[in-house]
Design a protein around this motif. Structure first.
Motif, PDB file in Angstrom:
ATOM      1  N   MET A  50     -17.697  -6.700  21.796  1.00 13.08           N
ATOM      2  CA  MET A  50     -17.504  -7.463  20.567  1.00 13.08           C
ATOM      3  C   MET A  50     -16.020  -7.448  20.217  1.00 13.08           C
ATOM      4  O   MET A  50     -15.339  -6.434  20.410  1.00 13.08           O
ATOM      5  N   THR A  51     -15.524  -8.555  19.740  1.00 10.30           N
ATOM      6  CA  THR A  51     -14.153  -8.606  19.247  1.00 10.30           C
ATOM      7  C   THR A  51     -14.186  -8.943  17.760  1.00 10.30           C
ATOM      8  O   THR A  51     -14.975  -9.775  17.319  1.00 10.30           O
ATOM      9  N   PHE A  52     -13.364  -8.244  16.990  1.00 13.73           N
ATOM     10  CA  PHE A  52     -13.463  -8.350  15.533  1.00 13.73           C
ATOM     11  C   PHE A  52     -12.059  -8.277  14.936  1.00 13.73           C
ATOM     12  O   PHE A  52     -11.366  -7.274  15.053  1.00 13.73           O
ATOM     13  N   ASN A  53     -11.630  -9.378  14.314  1.00 14.26           N
ATOM     14  CA  ASN A  53     -10.353  -9.382  13.601  1.00 14.26           C
ATOM     15  C   ASN A  53     -10.588  -8.766  12.223  1.00 14.26           C
ATOM     16  O   ASN A  53     -11.129  -9.406  11.332  1.00 14.26           O
ATOM     17  N   VAL A  54     -10.206  -7.508  12.061  1.00  9.85           N
ATOM     18  CA  VAL A  54     -10.465  -6.798  10.813  1.00  9.85           C
ATOM     19  C   VAL A  54      -9.404  -7.076   9.748  1.00  9.85           C
ATOM     20  O   VAL A  54      -9.468  -6.546   8.643  1.00  9.85           O
ATOM     21  N   GLU A  55      -8.428  -7.892  10.072  1.00 15.22           N
ATOM     22  CA  GLU A  55      -7.437  -8.413   9.121  1.00 15.22           C
ATOM     23  C   GLU A  55      -6.771  -7.325   8.268  1.00 15.22           C
ATOM     24  O   GLU A  55      -7.263  -6.965   7.205  1.00 15.22           O
ATOM     25  N   ASN A  56      -5.662  -6.838   8.769  1.00 10.22           N
ATOM     26  CA  ASN A  56      -4.835  -5.890   8.011  1.00 10.22           C
ATOM     27  C   ASN A  56      -5.564  -4.591   7.671  1.00 10.22           C
ATOM     28  O   ASN A  56      -5.702  -4.232   6.502  1.00 10.22           O
ATOM     29  N   LEU A  57      -6.026  -3.899   8.684  1.00 13.04           N
ATOM     30  CA  LEU A  57      -6.644  -2.594   8.461  1.00 13.04           C
ATOM     31  C   LEU A  57      -5.537  -1.537   8.472  1.00 13.04           C
ATOM     32  O   LEU A  57      -5.158  -1.014   9.516  1.00 13.04           O
ATOM     33  N   PHE A  58      -5.024  -1.246   7.296  1.00  9.77           N
ATOM     34  CA  PHE A  58      -3.954  -0.266   7.111  1.00  9.77           C
ATOM     35  C   PHE A  58      -4.516   0.986   6.462  1.00  9.77           C
ATOM     36  O   PHE A  58      -5.459   0.916   5.669  1.00  9.77           O
ATOM     37  N   ASP A  59      -3.913   2.141   6.765  1.00  4.77           N
ATOM     38  CA  ASP A  59      -4.234   3.328   5.976  1.00  4.77           C
ATOM     39  C   ASP A  59      -3.388   3.291   4.704  1.00  4.77           C
ATOM     40  O   ASP A  59      -2.762   2.269   4.409  1.00  4.77           O
ATOM     41  N   THR A  60      -3.355   4.347   3.958  1.00  4.09           N
ATOM     42  CA  THR A  60      -2.654   4.320   2.663  1.00  4.09           C
ATOM     43  C   THR A  60      -1.319   5.053   2.701  1.00  4.09           C
ATOM     44  O   THR A  60      -0.747   5.368   1.666  1.00  4.09           O
ATOM     45  N   GLU A  61      -0.814   5.311   3.910  1.00  6.07           N
ATOM     46  CA  GLU A  61       0.447   6.028   4.062  1.00  6.07           C
ATOM     47  C   GLU A  61       1.477   5.156   4.774  1.00  6.07           C
ATOM     48  O   GLU A  61       1.127   4.319   5.607  1.00  6.07           O
ATOM     49  N   HIS A  62       2.746   5.372   4.463  1.00  6.45           N
ATOM     50  CA  HIS A  62       3.817   4.611   5.099  1.00  6.45           C
ATOM     51  C   HIS A  62       4.129   5.176   6.473  1.00  6.45           C
ATOM     52  O   HIS A  62       4.270   6.388   6.647  1.00  6.45           O
ATOM     53  N   ASP A  63       4.207   4.293   7.464  1.00  9.32           N
ATOM     54  CA  ASP A  63       4.619   4.679   8.810  1.00  9.32           C
ATOM     55  C   ASP A  63       6.111   4.434   8.957  1.00  9.32           C
ATOM     56  O   ASP A  63       6.598   3.339   8.631  1.00  9.32           O
TER      57      ASP A  63
END
Length: 230
Positions: A50-63
């Motif tokens: 399956m392919t899934f564009n989860v659109e901007n799946l970011f955590d809450t911390e700055h990289d």
């Protein structure tokens, strides 16, 4: 009597999803049925992808060295000169989002839940055997998704390799099968007559390659499961 066959499947997660899709929240708000059971159930001799564009799946911390400032908690944004200065450089629409969007742990938890609902709509709640995710910030948020929403589904392989994308988003991959060999991220060798455009293009997402080992009594074919679009 069928003999077991060791089958190595090499998978490539491309720059874009096979099919474009809106955010999980948009899909889940729809009154339409998420999926057709006949299309998302597999037989014992089949392997699902399956392919899934989860659109901007970011955590809450700055990289570090990544422009992920929009996807941070509002409390952090307001007290960061670095974030404020970055937001001022954005175009009007993105600038407003950069300044005002509150990407809090609660918001991320909700996004996890909705993504999980879509994934578990495949194969009677068991999810696909192999899952490509598009627009994932880092391995940390991918592991958090598996831990929070998919921990009972048997995913044992989690792969994401950081690429040169300025915002920090990359293709990710999870699988119920064991990894075979070392995954690779192939950077696309963009060339443009305009040198400035080429420099920007080279900082985009690459193509993720990973191989997994599959043991099946009779391997017949692979079925693709794709999230719905509305």
């Amino acid at each position: 009597m069928m003999s077991k066959t060791k089958f190595m499947l090499t998978l490539f997660a491309a720059l874009f999803s096979i099919i474009s899709c809106r955010s999980p929240s948009d899909s889940l708000k729809s009154n339409k049925t998420l999926t057709n059971p006949e299309l998302i159930s597999k037989k014992n001799d089949e392997v699902s992808l399956m392919t899934f564009n989860v659109e901007n799946l970011f955590d809450t911390e700055h990289d570090a060295n990544k422009e992920d400032f929009t996807y941070l908690p509002l409390s952090l944004k307001k007290n960061s000169t670095e974030v404020q200065n970055f937001c001022k450089t954005q175009k009007p629409h993105y600038q407003s989002e950069c300044f005002s969007m509150d990407w809090s742990p609660e918001v991320l938890k909700t996004k996890f839940k909705k993504i999980g609902q879509v994934i578990k709509s495949v194969d009677h709640g068991q999810g696909p055997d192999n899952l490509f995710l598009i627009e994932v910030e880092n391995e940390n948020v991918l592991r958090l998704l598996v831990k929070n929403e998919l921990s009972q589904l048997g995913y044992q392989t989690i792969v994401l390799i950081e690429g040169p994308d300025e915002r920090g988003i990359d293709p990710g991959f999870i699988s119920k099968f064991p990894l075979s060999g070392k995954p690779q991220l192939h950077i696309i060798p963009f060339k443009d007559l305009n040198e400035g455009e080429s420099k920007t293009a080279k900082k985009t997402r690459g193509i993720l390659e990973a191989s997994v080992l599959i043991w099946l009594a009779d391997f017949s074919h692979i079925r693709f499961a794709v999230p719905p679009t509305y």
